[in-house]
Design a protein around this motif. Structure first.
Motif, PDB file in Angstrom:
ATOM      1  N   ARG A  67       0.839  -1.207   0.000  1.00 14.29           N
ATOM      2  CA  ARG A  67       0.000   0.000   0.000  1.00 14.29           C
ATOM      3  C   ARG A  67       0.880   1.266   0.000  1.00 14.29           C
ATOM      4  NH1 ARG A  67      -1.674   0.175   5.778  1.00 14.29           N
ATOM      5  NH2 ARG A  67       0.256   1.364   5.911  1.00 14.29           N
ATOM      6  N   LYS A  76       7.255   1.262   6.452  1.00 18.75           N
ATOM      7  CA  LYS A  76       7.859   1.200   7.792  1.00 18.75           C
ATOM      8  C   LYS A  76       8.568  -0.144   7.963  1.00 18.75           C
ATOM      9  CE  LYS A  76       5.134   0.906  11.167  1.00 18.75           C
ATOM     10  NZ  LYS A  76       3.928   0.668  11.683  1.00 18.75           N
ATOM     11  N   ARG A 156      -8.289  -9.926   5.936  1.00 19.01           N
ATOM     12  CA  ARG A 156      -7.613  -8.663   6.242  1.00 19.01           C
ATOM     13  C   ARG A 156      -8.635  -7.552   6.449  1.00 19.01           C
ATOM     14  NH1 ARG A 156      -2.089  -9.085   5.730  1.00 19.01           N
ATOM     15  NH2 ARG A 156      -1.603 -11.215   5.152  1.00 19.01           N
ATOM     16  N   ASP A 200     -13.257  -7.554  15.679  1.00 19.14           N
ATOM     17  CA  ASP A 200     -12.066  -6.926  16.238  1.00 19.14           C
ATOM     18  C   ASP A 200     -12.280  -5.410  16.293  1.00 19.14           C
ATOM     19  OD1 ASP A 200      -9.632  -6.107  17.068  1.00 19.14           O
ATOM     20  OD2 ASP A 200      -8.517  -6.783  15.310  1.00 19.14           O
ATOM     21  N   ARG A 203     -10.116  -2.486  14.894  1.00 21.02           N
ATOM     22  CA  ARG A 203     -10.172  -2.039  13.488  1.00 21.02           C
ATOM     23  C   ARG A 203     -10.744  -0.621  13.379  1.00 21.02           C
ATOM     24  NH1 ARG A 203     -12.306  -7.951  11.783  1.00 21.02           N
ATOM     25  NH2 ARG A 203     -10.258  -8.933  11.690  1.00 21.02           N
ATOM     26  N   ARG A 209      -6.554   5.770  12.199  1.00 17.86           N
ATOM     27  CA  ARG A 209      -5.110   6.001  12.063  1.00 17.86           C
ATOM     28  C   ARG A 209      -4.675   5.943  10.599  1.00 17.86           C
ATOM     29  NH1 ARG A 209      -0.724   2.399  11.905  1.00 17.86           N
ATOM     30  NH2 ARG A 209      -1.956   0.632  12.613  1.00 17.86           N
ATOM     31  N   LYS A 213      -3.122   8.948   8.462  1.00 14.61           N
ATOM     32  CA  LYS A 213      -1.720   8.813   8.050  1.00 14.61           C
ATOM     33  C   LYS A 213      -1.561   8.830   6.533  1.00 14.61           C
ATOM     34  CE  LYS A 213       1.458   4.990   7.998  1.00 14.61           C
ATOM     35  NZ  LYS A 213       2.104   3.890   8.669  1.00 14.61           N
ATOM     36  N   LYS A 247       0.641   3.440  18.494  1.00 11.79           N
ATOM     37  CA  LYS A 247       0.815   3.529  17.033  1.00 11.79           C
ATOM     38  C   LYS A 247       0.145   4.793  16.508  1.00 11.79           C
ATOM     39  CE  LYS A 247       1.127  -1.172  15.224  1.00 11.79           C
ATOM     40  NZ  LYS A 247       0.471  -2.099  14.296  1.00 11.79           N
TER      41      LYS A 247
HETATM   42  P1  ATP Z   1       1.510   0.149   9.333  1.00 20.97           P
HETATM   43  O1  ATP Z   1       1.939   1.041   8.244  1.00 20.97           O
HETATM   44  O2  ATP Z   1       1.079   0.863  10.534  1.00 20.97           O
HETATM   45  O3  ATP Z   1       2.473  -0.994   9.639  1.00 20.97           O
HETATM   46  P2  ATP Z   1      -0.114  -2.008   8.407  1.00 20.97           P
HETATM   47  O4  ATP Z   1      -1.375  -2.015   7.615  1.00 20.97           O
HETATM   48  O5  ATP Z   1       1.082  -2.662   7.787  1.00 20.97           O
HETATM   49  O6  ATP Z   1       0.160  -0.516   8.772  1.00 20.97           O
HETATM   50  P3  ATP Z   1       0.212  -3.910  10.510  1.00 20.97           P
HETATM   51  O7  ATP Z   1      -0.270  -3.835  11.893  1.00 20.97           O
HETATM   52  O8  ATP Z   1       1.667  -3.977  10.244  1.00 20.97           O
HETATM   53  O9  ATP Z   1      -0.427  -2.665   9.781  1.00 20.97           O
HETATM   54  O10 ATP Z   1      -0.533  -5.134   9.836  1.00 20.97           O
HETATM   55  C1  ATP Z   1      -0.108  -5.764   8.638  1.00 20.97           C
HETATM   56  C2  ATP Z   1      -1.317  -6.245   7.854  1.00 20.97           C
HETATM   57  O11 ATP Z   1      -2.061  -7.189   8.608  1.00 20.97           O
HETATM   58  C3  ATP Z   1      -2.329  -5.158   7.517  1.00 20.97           C
HETATM   59  O12 ATP Z   1      -1.978  -4.460   6.352  1.00 20.97           O
HETATM   60  C4  ATP Z   1      -3.612  -5.942   7.362  1.00 20.97           C
HETATM   61  O13 ATP Z   1      -3.660  -6.557   6.100  1.00 20.97           O
HETATM   62  C5  ATP Z   1      -3.457  -7.011   8.410  1.00 20.97           C
HETATM   63  N1  ATP Z   1      -4.071  -6.617   9.672  1.00 20.97           N
HETATM   64  C6  ATP Z   1      -3.485  -5.981  10.710  1.00 20.97           C
HETATM   65  N2  ATP Z   1      -4.340  -5.779  11.714  1.00 20.97           N
HETATM   66  C7  ATP Z   1      -5.499  -6.323  11.341  1.00 20.97           C
HETATM   67  C8  ATP Z   1      -6.771  -6.462  11.947  1.00 20.97           C
HETATM   68  N3  ATP Z   1      -7.003  -5.980  13.163  1.00 20.97           N
HETATM   69  N4  ATP Z   1      -7.748  -7.101  11.246  1.00 20.97           N
HETATM   70  C9  ATP Z   1      -7.518  -7.591  10.015  1.00 20.97           C
HETATM   71  N5  ATP Z   1      -6.349  -7.484   9.406  1.00 20.97           N
HETATM   72  C10 ATP Z   1      -5.341  -6.866  10.020  1.00 20.97           C
END
Ligand code: ATP
Ligand code: MG
Length: 463
Positions: A67, A76, A156, A200, A203, A209, A213, A247
């Motif tokens: 993304r 990150k 996801r 969850d 979410r 966030r 962001k 976060k």
């Molecule tokens: P960041 O830039 O903050 O790391 P991120 O989307 O990568 O954002 P992570 O917490 O690293 O967030 O999670 C990695 C991936 O796991 C997400 O992109 C998403 O696809 C999945 N994910 C994370 N948390 C959840 C959740 N609570 N429910 C469903 N899928 C989730």
């Protein structure tokens, strides 16, 4: 380019109604449709996908990194999703370990970098399968059910987070229309938003966030249930809430996030300190200033201390409790200790602030009292305190917010760099410094300051 591609491919298809249905297959988007070159993938993530693929497993870079790369931002960190089980992944990488209880993941380390590798998982388990357990509010307690790549996309959270990038072909597999949504700057929940928040509730915080962001609009259907479902956050374990709050506050966009939290009704109850503070003008000014400074530091790659940030967020609560304790004639220092303990224990019920941050916070708060004691040897002792810098920065914020007289901050700014003789002079010119008259004048000076409201520190007894 993305937009053109989207018009061509996605005009045929609408995302957002995928609940309960498996998509036929992913859209295979070539590099011309998303622009992500494999040179943007970290060496470690590339090594992980190459090694897994060479062994016949499927392996993709997924989630936030894909993304962010489409949005031309620096990721990150890198996450990899694979068809290999955690044990199979672990066996392939010498420097790796299996972690996690709720989700079993593998951390693969290369030099300073760690890549998180997860096995494809499914949202739905078969009948009688107790690997997916929910509480009485519908919150998922465990969902470690392995699944196909398509299952993994559907479990996801947002469509923009469900993109699978294969570095060897530079192709994105898009099951949920995430590339389209990025093109139109929309954050959209996969499936039925209400149901997904129930599974969850965190979410909801992630929506706020990520939107702040990434500069995305939350899709109306994704946004709508949040206000009503906000109370579900009460059932989330405090440690997870703390992690998510951190976060959010350290996202570099905390001011926007907090605004969104308020707009979505997520601050009520969940974050008692935000509730109270944001409603008092002076508290709001102070908190906003602290958040702005944090954002500026993060966006310019400077370090920030979570202890300092939480100390700032809770400061006005501490001030109020300190004042109340002194009204009961508790002397200032024990009153401050009482206030700090009280505020921290209320927060612990909602958000488990780890002990190490609690210690930092108390030191910063205690220094606010000590920075106001400038006579005799006290100023020198404060200067030697290992937390002086944090305490001083905190004081400057208080001055800027109008809570305390700017004179106090200016004095410390000058004092720390002044030559010895000037320091002596500065101390001597403090009201109440002359030893013979110290006791009487100190008390008088202090009371006068408090009466005129110039220091903002609660009324204190002469010491
Ligand atoms: P960041 O830039 O903050 O790391 P991120 O989307 O990568 O954002 P992570 O917490 O690293 O967030 O999670 C990695 C991936 O796991 C997400 O992109 C998403 O696809 C999945 N994910 C994370 N948390 C959840 C959740 N609570 N429910 C469903 N899928 C989730
Ligand atoms: Mg991530």
């Amino acid at each position: 380019m993305i937009r053109k591609f989207i018009e061509k491919v996605f005009s045929r298809r609408k995302s957002g109604s995928l609940v309960g249905t498996l998509p036929k297959g992913p859209e295979m988007i070539a590099v011309s449709g998303h622009g992500v070159r494999n040179s943007g993938i970290s060496t470690c993530a590339r090594r992980v996908t190459d090694t897994l693929q060479a062994q016949g497993f499927k392996a993709y870079v997924v989630g936030g990194a894909v993304r962010d790369l489409i949005l031309a931002r620096t990721p990150k960190d890198f996450d990899v999703a694979t068809s290999a089980t955690p044990e199979q992944v672990h066996a392939l990488f010498r420097r790796s370990r299996i972690i996690g209880r709720r989700f079993r993941l593998v951390h693969v380390m290369c030099g300073p970098e760690t890549v998180e590798v997860s096995t494809f998982r499914a949202l739905q388990s078969g009948a009688g399968d107790d690997d997916q357990v929910k509480d009485e509010h519908g919150r998922l307690l465990r969902d470690n059910v392995f699944g196909s790549e398509a299952d993994d996309a559907l479990r996801r959270d947002f469509t923009v987070n469900a993109l699978y990038y294969d570095p060897s072909t530079e192709t994105i597999l898009d099951y949920c229309g995430g590339v389209h949504d990025l093109g139109v700057r929309t954050l959209r929940m996969i499936g039925d938003p209400g149901e997904r928040y129930r599974e969850d509730p965190v979410r909801m915080l992630r929506a706020v966030r990520l939107a702040a962001k990434l500069g995305l609009e939350i899709d109306p259907g994704t946004y709508a249930p949040i206000r009503e479902m906000a109370p579900l956050l009460q059932n989330v374990p405090a440690a997870r809430l703390f992690e998510e709050m951190l976060k959010l506050l350290l996202s570099g966009h905390s001011v926007a996030c907090v605004e969104q939290l308020r707009g979505a009704g997520l601050h009520h109850g969940l974050l008692p300190f935000l509730d109270v503070i944001l409603e008092q003008p002076q508290g709001e000014r102070f908190v906003t200033l602290a958040l702005q400074r944090t954002d500026e530091r993060i966006l310019s790659d400077r370090s920030v201390s979570p202890g300092f940030l939480f100390a700032a967020l809770l400061w006005h609560e501490v001030l109020a409790a300190w004042r109340l304790a002194q009204e009961r004639n508790v002397p200032p220092v024990p009153a401050l200790h009482e206030a700090m303990d009280q505020v921290l224990s209320v927060q612990a019920e909602k958000i488990a602030i780890p002990r190490r941050f609690g210690t930092d916070m108390k030191e910063i708060w205690m220094l606010q009292w000590r920075l106001d004691q400038r006579t005799g040897k006290r100023a020198y002792r404060v200067l030697e305190n290992p937390k002086f810098r944090a305490g001083y920065d905190f004081l400057i914020l208080r001055c800027e917010s109008g809570e305390v007289d700017a004179e106090l901050g200016d004095w410390w700014t000058r004092f720390q760099d002044a030559p010895e003789a000037q320091r002596e002079e500065m101390i001597a010119s403090q009201p109440g410094s002359a030893p013979a008259r110290r006791r009487r004048r100190r008390g008088g000076a202090r009371r006068a300051a408090v009466d005129s409201g110039s220091t903002g520190v609660p009324p204190v007894e002469p010491v």
